[in-house]
Design an enzyme around this catalytic site. Structure first.
Site, PDB file in Angstrom:
ATOM      1  N   GLU A   1     -24.135  -4.109  -6.548  1.00 42.02           N
ATOM      2  CA  GLU A   1     -24.526  -3.804  -5.174  1.00 42.02           C
ATOM      3  C   GLU A   1     -23.357  -3.176  -4.420  1.00 42.02           C
ATOM      4  O   GLU A   1     -22.250  -3.705  -4.421  1.00 42.02           O
ATOM      5  CB  GLU A   1     -24.926  -5.138  -4.515  1.00 42.02           C
ATOM      6  CG  GLU A   1     -25.803  -5.008  -3.325  1.00 42.02           C
ATOM      7  CD  GLU A   1     -27.291  -4.870  -3.664  1.00 42.02           C
ATOM      8  OE1 GLU A   1     -27.638  -4.723  -4.856  1.00 42.02           O
ATOM      9  OE2 GLU A   1     -28.090  -4.887  -2.723  1.00 42.02           O
TER      10      GLU A   1
ATOM     11  N   ASP B   1       0.838  -1.199   0.000  1.00 44.64           N
ATOM     12  CA  ASP B   1       0.000   0.000   0.000  1.00 44.64           C
ATOM     13  C   ASP B   1       0.870   1.244   0.000  1.00 44.64           C
ATOM     14  O   ASP B   1       0.562   2.251  -0.632  1.00 44.64           O
ATOM     15  CB  ASP B   1      -0.889   0.035   1.250  1.00 44.64           C
ATOM     16  CG  ASP B   1      -1.885  -1.092   1.236  1.00 44.64           C
ATOM     17  OD1 ASP B   1      -1.939  -1.796   0.210  1.00 44.64           O
ATOM     18  OD2 ASP B   1      -2.576  -1.277   2.250  1.00 44.64           O
ATOM     19  N   ALA B   2       1.989   1.134   0.743  1.00 47.25           N
ATOM     20  CA  ALA B   2       2.876   2.296   0.850  1.00 47.25           C
ATOM     21  C   ALA B   2       3.447   2.649  -0.521  1.00 47.25           C
ATOM     22  O   ALA B   2       3.512   3.821  -0.905  1.00 47.25           O
ATOM     23  CB  ALA B   2       3.991   1.993   1.839  1.00 47.25           C
ATOM     24  N   ALA B   3       3.853   1.610  -1.263  1.00 48.07           N
ATOM     25  CA  ALA B   3       4.424   1.865  -2.586  1.00 48.07           C
ATOM     26  C   ALA B   3       3.362   2.458  -3.508  1.00 48.07           C
ATOM     27  O   ALA B   3       3.627   3.407  -4.254  1.00 48.07           O
ATOM     28  CB  ALA B   3       4.978   0.568  -3.159  1.00 48.07           C
TER      29      ALA B   3
ATOM     30  N   LYS C   1     -34.517 -16.758  -0.577  1.00 49.91           N
ATOM     31  CA  LYS C   1     -34.070 -16.114   0.656  1.00 49.91           C
ATOM     32  C   LYS C   1     -33.736 -17.110   1.759  1.00 49.91           C
ATOM     33  O   LYS C   1     -34.238 -18.222   1.774  1.00 49.91           O
ATOM     34  CB  LYS C   1     -35.181 -15.184   1.165  1.00 49.91           C
ATOM     35  CG  LYS C   1     -35.459 -13.986   0.283  1.00 49.91           C
ATOM     36  CD  LYS C   1     -34.497 -12.888   0.628  1.00 49.91           C
ATOM     37  CE  LYS C   1     -34.873 -11.524   0.134  1.00 49.91           C
ATOM     38  NZ  LYS C   1     -36.035 -10.914   0.719  1.00 49.91           N
TER      39      LYS C   1
ATOM     40  N   ASP D   1       0.809   4.148  -2.592  1.00 49.75           N
ATOM     41  CA  ASP D   1       0.576   5.522  -2.152  1.00 49.75           C
ATOM     42  C   ASP D   1       1.615   6.461  -2.731  1.00 49.75           C
ATOM     43  O   ASP D   1       1.313   7.592  -3.092  1.00 49.75           O
ATOM     44  CB  ASP D   1       0.609   5.619  -0.623  1.00 49.75           C
ATOM     45  CG  ASP D   1      -0.710   5.171  -0.037  1.00 49.75           C
ATOM     46  OD1 ASP D   1      -1.681   5.067  -0.815  1.00 49.75           O
ATOM     47  OD2 ASP D   1      -0.761   4.912   1.172  1.00 49.75           O
TER      48      ASP D   1
ATOM     49  N   CYS E   1     -25.058  -3.144  43.029  1.00 53.52           N
ATOM     50  CA  CYS E   1     -24.328  -4.050  43.910  1.00 53.52           C
ATOM     51  C   CYS E   1     -23.894  -3.294  45.173  1.00 53.52           C
ATOM     52  O   CYS E   1     -22.826  -3.540  45.716  1.00 53.52           O
ATOM     53  CB  CYS E   1     -23.086  -4.516  43.153  1.00 53.52           C
ATOM     54  SG  CYS E   1     -22.641  -6.201  43.358  1.00 53.52           S
TER      55      CYS E   1
ATOM     56  N   LYS F   1     -26.897 -13.314  -2.869  1.00 50.40           N
ATOM     57  CA  LYS F   1     -27.686 -12.085  -2.889  1.00 50.40           C
ATOM     58  C   LYS F   1     -27.100 -11.175  -1.809  1.00 50.40           C
ATOM     59  O   LYS F   1     -27.246 -11.441  -0.615  1.00 50.40           O
ATOM     60  CB  LYS F   1     -29.161 -12.378  -2.623  1.00 50.40           C
ATOM     61  CG  LYS F   1     -30.018 -11.137  -2.714  1.00 50.40           C
ATOM     62  CD  LYS F   1     -31.486 -11.502  -2.717  1.00 50.40           C
ATOM     63  CE  LYS F   1     -32.360 -10.307  -3.011  1.00 50.40           C
ATOM     64  NZ  LYS F   1     -32.223  -9.194  -2.077  1.00 50.40           N
TER      65      LYS F   1
ATOM     66  N   LEU G   1     -36.954  -8.302  -7.207  1.00 45.16           N
ATOM     67  CA  LEU G   1     -37.052  -9.745  -7.422  1.00 45.16           C
ATOM     68  C   LEU G   1     -38.196 -10.321  -6.605  1.00 45.16           C
ATOM     69  O   LEU G   1     -38.466  -9.849  -5.492  1.00 45.16           O
ATOM     70  CB  LEU G   1     -35.754 -10.430  -6.976  1.00 45.16           C
ATOM     71  CG  LEU G   1     -34.511 -10.189  -7.811  1.00 45.16           C
ATOM     72  CD1 LEU G   1     -33.294 -10.780  -7.117  1.00 45.16           C
ATOM     73  CD2 LEU G   1     -34.660 -10.804  -9.193  1.00 45.16           C
TER      74      LEU G   1
HETATM   75  S1  IVH Z   1     -29.945  -9.478  -9.906  1.00 44.31           S
HETATM   76  C1  IVH Z   1     -34.259  -7.459 -10.921  1.00 44.31           C
HETATM   77  N1  IVH Z   1     -28.096 -10.272  -8.300  1.00 44.31           N
HETATM   78  O1  IVH Z   1     -31.491  -7.590  -4.752  1.00 44.31           O
HETATM   79  C2  IVH Z   1     -33.061  -7.126 -10.172  1.00 44.31           C
HETATM   80  N2  IVH Z   1     -29.639  -8.660  -7.503  1.00 44.31           N
HETATM   81  O2  IVH Z   1     -34.379  -7.946  -4.373  1.00 44.31           O
HETATM   82  C3  IVH Z   1     -32.184  -8.300 -10.306  1.00 44.31           C
HETATM   83  N3  IVH Z   1     -29.191  -7.916  -5.207  1.00 44.31           N
HETATM   84  O3  IVH Z   1     -32.488  -4.572  -6.148  1.00 44.31           O
HETATM   85  C4  IVH Z   1     -30.875  -8.029  -9.857  1.00 44.31           C
HETATM   86  N4  IVH Z   1     -27.416  -9.165  -4.887  1.00 44.31           N
HETATM   87  O4  IVH Z   1     -30.050  -4.724  -5.552  1.00 44.31           O
HETATM   88  C5  IVH Z   1     -29.164  -9.472  -8.451  1.00 44.31           C
HETATM   89  N5  IVH Z   1     -26.371 -11.066  -6.998  1.00 44.31           N
HETATM   90  C6  IVH Z   1     -27.428 -10.275  -7.148  1.00 44.31           C
HETATM   91  C7  IVH Z   1     -27.865  -9.415  -6.118  1.00 44.31           C
HETATM   92  C8  IVH Z   1     -28.988  -8.625  -6.338  1.00 44.31           C
HETATM   93  C9  IVH Z   1     -28.224  -8.259  -4.356  1.00 44.31           C
HETATM   94  C10 IVH Z   1     -30.275  -6.949  -4.925  1.00 44.31           C
HETATM   95  C11 IVH Z   1     -30.511  -5.953  -6.022  1.00 44.31           C
HETATM   96  C12 IVH Z   1     -32.004  -5.877  -6.219  1.00 44.31           C
HETATM   97  C13 IVH Z   1     -32.513  -6.673  -5.068  1.00 44.31           C
HETATM   98  C14 IVH Z   1     -33.764  -7.381  -5.479  1.00 44.31           C
END
Ligand code: IVH
Length: 689
Positions: free
Chosen positions: A199, A34-36, A337, A38, A432, A117, A84
Site C-alpha cells: 500500500e 541526510d546531508a552526508a 473495519k 546527499d 461585528c 489495514k 477483501l
Molecule cells: S491484504 C485481497 N493487507 O485493502 C487483498 N490489504 O480492502 C488482500 N490493504 O486492496 C490484501 N492494508 O489495498 C492487505 N495490511 C494489508 C492492507 C491491505 C491495506 C488494502 C489493499 C486492498 C484493500 C482491500
C-alpha cells in the site's frame, strides 16, 4: 579518475546509498546524516555525468525522471488483485471463522495473522532477478496501469531487492532469521521473478503540511491522504510525484518462493528491503483477533498514518490457498473495519469564527452526528475558496470526515439532495460592525480593525491566558465569556483587578473556586518577558519570535521604543514581521493596554540569556520533522542555552536546518536556499548530548 576507477567507485557508492536507504526506511535507523547521504548521492551524480554509460537503471540517481509520460500502459496482473470482505463486529468475525472451518477438512490446523489495514492505494511491484521491472495499479483487479516511473520516486520502495548477505549482520535481521530459520532458503538470493504487493500512503503530517501550503496559496485542498496518494501515483509528470512525499508498506509476496506462512512473508519482504507494517499479531483464535482490534482502535489516533481497520488472514499459505476465492475476495482473509470516520449529515448554518488576529474562518454548523465514536456538530470550511470549491450551502447534505483531527472536514456535497432555493454563502461586508477585507495574496478574509471587535477581544484574552503565554490555570473560554458578558472585564489587563467578590455571585461559581481563580491570576503578575511578548498577540509573533525579541531588547520598554529598522536587523526577523511589530506598538490602544497591564501590577522580569557556553552564538537553527532521542522543546532549549537561535522559517540567514523524521516543506526550502541540512545525530554532536 579514469573510467575503470569511476566504475568501481560508482558501484560502491550505489551499494552504500542503498544500504542507508535500507537502514532508514526498513530498520528505522539513521547512521549518517541526510546531508552526508546527499553528498554521497551528489558524488554519484557527478560521476554519472562524467561517464554517462555508467548509469544503471537501478541507480539511486534514476529515481526522479524528468519527462512527463504520454499516458499509462495497461498491464494484466499475473494473479488478480482482489478485494477483501468486511466485518464490523465480533459476530461477523465468528461467522467468517465458521465459514472457513466448514470448507476445510476437519481438524486442519491453522491460525491467524492480523495487521493494520492501511488507508492508501494498492500497488503491485514485479522484480526480475532483483530489479524493479513493473509497478502497476490495481485497476479493475485484472488490468492495471503501469506506473513504474512514478513509483521509482518513492524512496521506501527498493529499486533492487536487497540480498541477505548485505544485511545479515544487522541485529534485527539476525533475530528474524533465528525466529524463522526456513526463510534463509527463500531470501538468500533474489528470485528470478517475484511480485510484491503493498500500500502506498502518505503520513498525516505530510498531508497536513501539503494542505497548509495549498491553503496559503489559495489552492483547493485535498480531502484526505489517500486521495493525494492515488492522485500522485496516477500523475503523468513524475516530477509531481516526487514532490509529494509518499511511502510504501509491503504486505504480501504473491509469488511462491517457498514461504510457508504470511508472517514469514512479512519477514521476507523486510529482508528484501521493504518497510513492513510493525503493528501485527499472530492470533490463535477469535478472542485474540478481537483483543488486537481493540488495541489498535485505541492507538489509531496516535499512528502517523491513516488506517481503516485490521486485516486478518489465515497464516498458513497452503491453507489460505485451499480456501480459495469467493466472488472477488479471498475466503481466507477479512478486513475487520473500525467504525467509519465518515458520515453524512446536514448543514444547518454557516457562521464565521473570528480568530485573535481578526482572521474570519467560515464554519459549518451541522446536525450533530457521531463519526468514529465522537459527536460532531461543526466542520471547518477554511476560507471562501474552499466554500466555492465544495459549493456548500445551508441546507446541503454533506459527507464529513474526521482524519485524526477534532474538527472534521466536509469532503463532498451531495448535490442531488440540495433543497430548492439554497443560496450560496457570501462573505458579509461587515463583521461585528467592522468592515471585512481580503488582502492581496491571502486566502483568508479578515476584520479591518480587529481590536474593535468584541469576539476578537475574547479570542485575545483566551490567547493571553493560554499555556505558552500567562498560563493561567482554571481560566478557560467559558469563564472568559461569562466575565465578558457580565462586563467584569474589557480586556486581559482587567483580569488582574478582579476580586473574588466580583465573581462569586456568578451562577455556579462556588466561593472556593472563585478564590482559587483569583489566586491563580495574581500568581502570574511576576512573569518572564518572552511570555508577555507572546501574550500580546502581535501578528506573526509566535513563541520563537517573542524569545528573540526578549533576548534582544531585555525589557518591554525598549521593545516598545524600537524602530522598524532596528527590528529588521534582529536575526530571524524579516521585513514583514518587523513591520507588524512596529505597527502594533504604534497603535495608541495597544500602548494603553500595556500601560494598564503594568499599572495593574504585572511585572515582566527583564530578560537575559543565561548562556555559559556560547558555542552556537549567532547560529540560527530551524527544526523540521520528528526527533527521536529528545523532544523538540528539549532540543530548542539546549540550542538556546548554547547561544544559538531558533527560527520557524528557513531563510538565507539560517545556519542549519535539522531534519528529523518526515521533515516538512522547510527541508525543500533549505535545499532551494542551499542552507546546510543536518540530521538528529549531527545535532546531538553539536549540542553535546
Ligand atoms: S491484504 C485481497 N493487507 O485493502 C487483498 N490489504 O480492502 C488482500 N490493504 O486492496 C490484501 N492494508 O489495498 C492487505 N495490511 C494489508 C492492507 C491491505 C491495506 C488494502 C489493499 C486492498 C484493500 C482491500
Amino acid at each position: 579518475m579514469d573510467y575503470r576507477e569511476a566504475k568501481k567507485r560508482a558501484a560502491k557508492l550505489r551499494k552504500e546509498i542503498d544500504r542507508h536507504r535500507y537502514l532508514y526506511h526498513v530498520l528505522d535507523r539513521q547512521e549518517i546524516s541526510d546531508a552526508a547521504l546527499d553528498s554521497l548521492k551528489h558524488e554519484l551524480v557527478e560521476l554519472e555525468k562524467k561517464f554517462p554509460d555508467l548509469i544503471t537503471p537501478d541507480s539511486p540517481t534514476q529515481r526522479v525522471s524528468g519527462t512527463p509520460l504520454p499516458g499509462f500502459k495497461k498491464v494484466r496482473h499475473a494473479l488478480p488483485m482482489l478485494s477483501l470482505n468486511d466485518a464490523f463486529s465480533e459476530d461477523e468475525i465468528a461467522e467468517w471463522e465458521a465459514r472457513i472451518k466448514k470448507v476445510l477438512p476437519r481438524n486442519t490446523p491453522f491460525d491467524y495473522f492480523a495487521e493494520l489495514k492501511i488507508d492508501g492505494f494498492a500497488i503491485s511491484l514485479i522484480y526480475e532477478n532483483g530489479a524493479l521491472k513493473t509497478a502497476a495499479t490495481r485497476g479493475d483487479g485484472s488490468i492495471g496501469e503501469e506506473v513504474r516511473e512514478n513509483i521509482k520516486t518513492i524512496d521506501s520502495i527498493p529499486l533492487t531487492l536487497t540480498t541477505l548477505a548485505e544485511i545479515e549482520k544487522e541485529r534485527e535481521i539476525k533475530t528474524l532469521l533465528k525466529k524463522f530459520p526456513d526463510l534463509k532458503n527463500s531470501v538468500s538470493r533474489p528470485p528470478r521473478s517475484c511480485e510484491i504487493r503493498g500500500e502506498i500512503y502518505m503520513t498525516k503530517q505530510a498531508f497536513e503540511a501539503i494542505n497548509k501550503e495549498r491553503s496559503k496559496k489559495g489552492l483547493p485542498l485535498f480531502a484526505n491522504p489517500r486521495n493525494i496518494a492515488a492522485g500522485s501515483v496516477r500523475q503523468l509528470d513524475p516530477r509531481q510525484t516526487a514532490l509529494r512525499r509518499l511511502e510504501f508498506f509491503a504486505y504480501d509476496i504473491t509469488t511462491d518462493i517457498g514461504i510457508k506462512t504470511h508472517e514469514e512473508k512479512h519477514a521476507a519482504a523486510k529482508i528484501f528491503g521493504f518497510k513492513t507494517i510493525d503493528v501485527v499479531k499472530h492470533c490463535g483464535d477469535k478472542k485474540e483477533i478481537l483483543d488486537f482490534w481493540r488495541e489498535v482502535l485505541k492507538k489509531r489516533e496516535k499512528l502517523p498514518f491513516l488506517i481503516d481497520g485490521i486485516v486478518v488472514q489465515v497464516n498458513q499459505v497452503r491453507v489460505f490457498e485451499r480456501l480459495g476465492v469467493v466472488g472477488k475476495a479471498p475466503r481466507g482473509a477479512i478486513a475487520f473495519k473500525f467504525p467509519a470516520e465518515e458520515a453524512v449529515t446536514r448543514v444547518q448554518e454557516i457562521v464565521l469564527q473570528a480568530g485573535r488576529t481578526g482572521v474570519l474562518t467560515p464554519v459549518a454548523v451541522l446536525e450533530p452526528i457521531s463519526v468514529g465514536g465522537v459527536t460532531v456538530s461543526r466542520a471547518t470550511l477554511h476560507n471562501m475558496d474552499e466554500i466555492k470549491r465544495l459549493d456548500v450551502r445551508v441546507g446541503d447534505t454533506v459527507i464529513i470526515q474526521r482524519a485524526g483531527d477534532v474538527i472534521p472536514d466536509i469532503v463532498r456535497v451531495l448535490k442531488n439532495l440540495r433543497p430548492t432555493g439554497a443560496k450560496a454563502f457570501r462573505m458579509p461586508r461587515t463583521f461585528c460592525g467592522e468592515s471585512v477585507v481580503r488582502n492581496m495574496g491571502e486566502a483568508a478574509h479578515r476584520i479591518a480593525h480587529p481590536e474593535k471587535c468584541a469576539l476578537v477581544t475574547r479570542e485575545r484574552i483566551c490567547h493571553f491566558v493560554s499555556k505558552n503565554a500567562f498560563d493561567i490555570q482554571g481560566l478557560g473560554p467559558k469563564i472568559i465569556n461569562r466575565l465578558c458578558d457580565e462586563g467584569l472585564i474589557q480586556d486581559a489587563a482587567d483580569l488582574f483587578s478582579l476580586k473574588a467578590g466580583d465573581i462569586k455571585p456568578l451562577e455556579r461559581f462556588a466561593e472556593k473556586s472563585a478564590e482559587n481563580l483569583i489566586r491563580s491570576i495574581q500568581s502570574k503578575k511576576e512573569i518572564e518577558l518572552p511570555r508577555v511578548i507572546y501574550a500580546l498577540g502581535i501578528l506573526h509573533v509566535g513563541e520563537e519570535t517573542a524569545l528573540d525579541l526578549a533576548a534582544h531588547f531585555g525589557t518591554l520598554k525598549k521593545l516598545e521604543r524600537a524602530s522598524e529598522e532596528e527590528l529588521e536587523h534582529i536575526p530571524n526577523i524579516g521585513g514583514v514581521v518587523a513591520r507588524a511589530i512596529y505597527e502594533w506598538f504604534q497603535n495608541e490602544k495597544n500602548r494603553e493596554f500595556i500601560k494598564k497591564l503594568l499599572h495593574r501590577g504585572v511585572h515582566p522580569q527583564s530578560y537575559k540569556l543565561h548562556t555559559k557556553n556560547y558555542k552556537l552564538q549567532g547560529i540560527t537553527f530551524v527544526l523540521t520533522g520528528g526527533l527521536e532521542t529528545l523532544t523538540r522543546d528539549e532540543a530548542k532549549a539546549r540550542i538556546r542555552e548554547l547561544g544559538g537561535d531558533i527560527s520557524e522559517s528557513v531563510s538565507k540567514k539560517t545556519g542549519y536546518v535539522v531534519a528529523g523524521k518526515d521533515p516538512g516543506s522547510k527541508l525543500k526550502q533549505a535545499e532551494k536556499l542551499r542552507v546546510k541540512v543536518i540530521g538528529e545525530k549531527d545535532l546531538l554532536k553539536l549540542i553535546g548530548s
